[in-house]
Design a protein around this motif. Structure first.
Motif, PDB file in Angstrom:
ATOM      1  N   LEU A 158      -9.213  12.858  -1.802  1.00  0.00           N
ATOM      2  CA  LEU A 158      -9.504  13.705  -0.652  1.00  0.00           C
ATOM      3  C   LEU A 158     -11.007  13.769  -0.366  1.00  0.00           C
ATOM      4  N   ALA A 159     -11.843  13.724  -1.401  1.00  0.00           N
ATOM      5  CA  ALA A 159     -13.293  13.706  -1.174  1.00  0.00           C
ATOM      6  C   ALA A 159     -13.708  12.431  -0.462  1.00  0.00           C
ATOM      7  N   MET A 166       1.930   6.787  -3.305  1.00  0.00           N
ATOM      8  CA  MET A 166       1.398   5.523  -3.792  1.00  0.00           C
ATOM      9  C   MET A 166       0.070   5.741  -4.516  1.00  0.00           C
ATOM     10  N   VAL A 167      -0.201   4.833  -5.463  1.00  0.00           N
ATOM     11  CA  VAL A 167      -1.408   4.914  -6.288  1.00  0.00           C
ATOM     12  C   VAL A 167      -2.143   3.589  -6.207  1.00  0.00           C
ATOM     13  N   GLY A 171      -6.345   3.897 -10.001  1.00  0.00           N
ATOM     14  CA  GLY A 171      -5.405   4.919 -10.436  1.00  0.00           C
ATOM     15  C   GLY A 171      -5.421   6.153  -9.573  1.00  0.00           C
ATOM     16  N   GLN A 172      -6.146   6.140  -8.446  1.00  0.00           N
ATOM     17  CA  GLN A 172      -6.234   7.283  -7.562  1.00  0.00           C
ATOM     18  C   GLN A 172      -5.117   7.232  -6.526  1.00  0.00           C
ATOM     19  N   PRO A 191      -6.973  18.766  -9.672  1.00  0.00           N
ATOM     20  CA  PRO A 191      -7.967  17.778 -10.118  1.00  0.00           C
ATOM     21  C   PRO A 191      -7.584  16.321  -9.829  1.00  0.00           C
ATOM     22  N   PRO A 192      -6.308  15.876 -10.005  1.00  0.00           N
ATOM     23  CA  PRO A 192      -6.018  14.461  -9.741  1.00  0.00           C
ATOM     24  C   PRO A 192      -6.200  14.058  -8.281  1.00  0.00           C
TER      25      PRO A 192
END
Length: 700
Positions: A650-651, A605-606, A611-612, A644-645
């Motif tokens: 995760l951060a 899911m986004v 958009g993350q 990168p996406p």
């Protein structure tokens, strides 16, 4: 031109000192000696007037130096006049100059015996009364000022930490405190000049009298009476000429050291305090009562009583008259509320329970204020911009031993202390003991900054705790360290447009073309603030602005998208990110996600707003648990390398839950950085697989 214009003024003082030396060594004519005597009297009167008109002692801070040079001038004139009197005294009074002759003839009526007694009385007044009293006051004032100096410095630091004064105001107050200490210390020594000058005048008078008798009778054939009439009269006149300015300077010194700081000069201060009419009515009544006594001079006492009564009447009328209204002040309605009454301009506030107020008590050294000032300087140095002033206040909403760190009115850290005790922290070096704390007893707790096991111990057990391997800190250090960690985690919220403008102005003075490439076009101040806040939140400080602005300028040439610009800057400054957890030349401890797990995250899911990718709660809990377990096993910080996406999602997940893990994308890993893969999340028995060619090269 300015230096050439200032040159004559700078040469005035050295020229004056050489003139004083010339007066002592070279013979000068009587006319020039008269001019210098008048100049000496004028300088003494001017010094006295300046001392009386000063509103506070520091307004005449140059007085000790002025007193030194005035004393030198008077002694030089004594030496010069002694030479003239002894050489030309047999020719008559005019041979020593008109000033000395006038003092000898007019003030003492030409009778040198009377002159000797007048000089002796002036010496007693000067040395025993004025100079001795002023010297004692100077000594006591210097001692009190020096004893109070540390307290005043700590009070200034407390006002800075509380946000009551600005840095410029604090700097000015520190300068005043330093000048005050130097002034009273100098006055303590300068008062000895006046005393020494009086003693020197007495000795010079004795030399003039003895030498005058000897020269007059031996060299000029005068009788003892003639020699005394010629030389002793001039010697007494010379002594009186020097003693009058000396007395004026003694009065000036006494007036300076006995002054109390006030907004008025000495005349206004005394006049204002004698303007109370209640003090003059008793004066009039007592003078009138004494005046009616038959044996008293009624023509003196009764007019004096009348004058005192008139002063009382005038002061009473003035006190009863309404004061003139200078300016009408609009009365504030009881229901009026000003913006200042409901807003708090301080961004960072440290609140203390009433049991911790002693930590900011100046009488106890105010240890917390010193610690907070230190962490503010350190944070400003690490982040690269000046943090706003912190405020420390007490709060009745907290427990007696509780504290809280607030940012923008929101609590970002809270803790509990034991005042009067020390916190012994087990950072992993404590030797095992019967109770698990290295044989040390105390109240078990956790360190609020790093969540390490700790004990509250008595101060007497400090050496024992250190010997057992504990890290021992006092309560003020606990608060300061906790505040440092909390503010560092939210440092981006401390960066506003004003701080960014100041930061950019500092860079503009060194690299104006670089600044023009970024702001105000294509990034105005608001957009630049947003970008820099995002970089600070990601751990990129502003302490080195030139490489950061260069990376930003290059990124803006490729794209104007905010997220893409941040990613490009992070990739360009990857070495700075990895340097936070790996020493130079040391292998970076890396954790990766299993390819299936990472693909599931990217293909799931986004968030439609950003958009993350969205991470499911169970999956996120598993990742956090695994990351913390690996960090505990490694005993230090690690880095999670992802595509990168997936970095932002995760951060955001790991930053508050696994602070020892730095989340990096593959693009942000420097090419020359050696790595050591220490774990794979989501595949317990599989070897780590880094999908990017860059990572494969680094592993090789």
């Amino acid at each position: 031109m300015a230096r050439l214009a200032a040159l004559p003024a700078a040469m005035t003082l050295p020229a004056g000192i050489f003139a004083l030396l010339a007066l002592m060594v070279l013979p000068i004519p009587a006319l020039l000696l008269d001019i210098f005597f008048v100049l000496n009297i004028a300088i003494s009167i001017a010094v006295l007037m300046v001392a009386l008109n000063a509103r506070r002692p520091l307004d005449f801070s140059s007085f000790p130096s002025v007193l030194l040079f005035a004393t030198l001038l008077r002694l030089a004139l004594n030496v010069a006049s002694t030479r003239v009197v002894l050489v030309n005294g047999h020719e008559g009074g005019a041979a020593a100059g008109e000033v000395i002759e006038s003092f000898a003839a007019f003030l003492v009526g030409g009778n040198f015996v009377v002159g000797l007694f007048v000089f002796a009385i002036l010496m007693i007044i000067n040395m025993i009364v004025i100079t001795k009293g002023a010297g004692r006051v100077s000594e006591v004032s210097a001692r009190f000022v020096l004893d109070a100096l540390p307290g005043k410095q700590m009070a200034i630091d407390a006002d800075i930490a509380a946000g009551l004064v600005t840095a410029d105001e604090a700097r000015e107050r520190r300068r005043d405190v330093s000048v005050e200490a130097d002034f009273y210390g100098s006055m303590d020594g300068a008062s000895k000049f006046v005393k020494g000058d009086a003693i020197a005048a007495l000795l010079i008078l004795g030399v003039n009298i003895i030498a005058g008798f000897a020269i007059g009778m031996a060299s000029h054939g005068l009788s003892a009476a003639e020699a005394g009439e010629a030389y002793v009269t001039l010697a007494v006149g010379d002594a009186l000429v020097a003693q009058v300015p000396s007395l004026l300077l003694s009065i000036a010194a006494a007036a300076i050291v006995t002054r109390v700081s006030d907004q008025r000069d000495l005349a206004g201060q005394i006049g204002g305090q004698f303007a109370d009419p209640r003090g003059w009515l008793p004066v009039a009544m007592i003078l009138g009562a004494v005046g009616v006594v038959p044996a008293m001079p009624q023509m003196i006492f009764l007019p004096g009583a009348a004058i005192a009564a008139a002063i009382w009447w005038q002061l009473k009328r003035r006190a009863a008259a309404p004061e003139p209204v200078i300016e009408e002040v609009e009365e504030v309605a009881p229901d009026h509320i000003a913006l200042a009454d409901v807003s708090d301009a301080t961004l960072v506030t440290i609140e203390l329970g009433y049991g911790l107020v002693g930590l900011v008590d100046a009488a106890q050294g105010a240890p917390l204020i010193t610690r907070i000032t230190g962490i503010r300087k350190q944070l400003s140095r690490d982040l690269g911009f000046v943090l706003p002033q912190f405020r420390i206040r007490d709060s009745l909403d907290l427990g007696a031993q509780d504290y809280a760190v607030l940012m923008g009115g929101i609590s970002v850290a809270r803790g509990n202390l034991r005042p009067g005790k020390l916190l012994a922290i087990d950072a992993g070096d404590v030797r095992s003991g019967p109770n698990g704390y290295g044989g040390l007893t105390g109240e078990a707790t956790r360190d609020p900054s790093f969540d390490c096991p700790a004990l509250w111990i008595a101060p007497a057990a400090r050496d024992h705790a250190i010997a057992e391997g504990f890290l021992v800190v006092d309560p003020s250090t606990v608060i300061a360290t906790h505040a440092n960690q909390a503010l560092l985690a939210e440092a981006h919220q401390l960066l506003g447009p004003d701080e960014v403008r100041e930061w950019v102005d500092g860079l503009k003075s060194r690299a104006p073309a670089l600044v023009e490439a970024v702001t105000p076009d294509p990034l105005p101040l608001a957009a630049l603030t947003r970008t820099l806040r995002a970089l600070v939140a990601d751990g990129i400080g502003l302490a080195h602005p030139q490489p950061l602005f260069t990376s930003l300028a290059l990124a803006l040439q490729k794209t104007a998208d905010f997220d893409a610009v941040i990613d490009a800057v992070r990739a360009d400054m990857g070495a700075r990110l990895t340097a936070r957890i790996a020493q130079p030349g040391e292998a970076l401890k890396v954790v990766t996600l299993d390819a299936g797990l990472e693909g599931a995250i990217l293909g799931g899911m986004v968030d439609p707003a950003t958009g993350q990718p969205l991470i499911e709660p169970d999956c996120g809990a598993m990742i956090v648990r695994e990351i913390n377990g690996i960090a505990d096993a490694e005993g230090g910080p690690i880095a999670l390398i992802v595509q990168p996406p997936a970095r932002r999602a995760l951060a955001a997940l790991l930053k508050p839950r696994a602070p020892r893990c730095l989340v990096l994308s593959i693009a942000e890993l420097p090419a020359a950085q050696p790595i050591a893969v220490v774990g794979v999340i989501g595949a317990a028995d599989e070897a780590p697989a880094l999908s990017a060619p860059h990572m494969q090269e680094m592993a090789a």
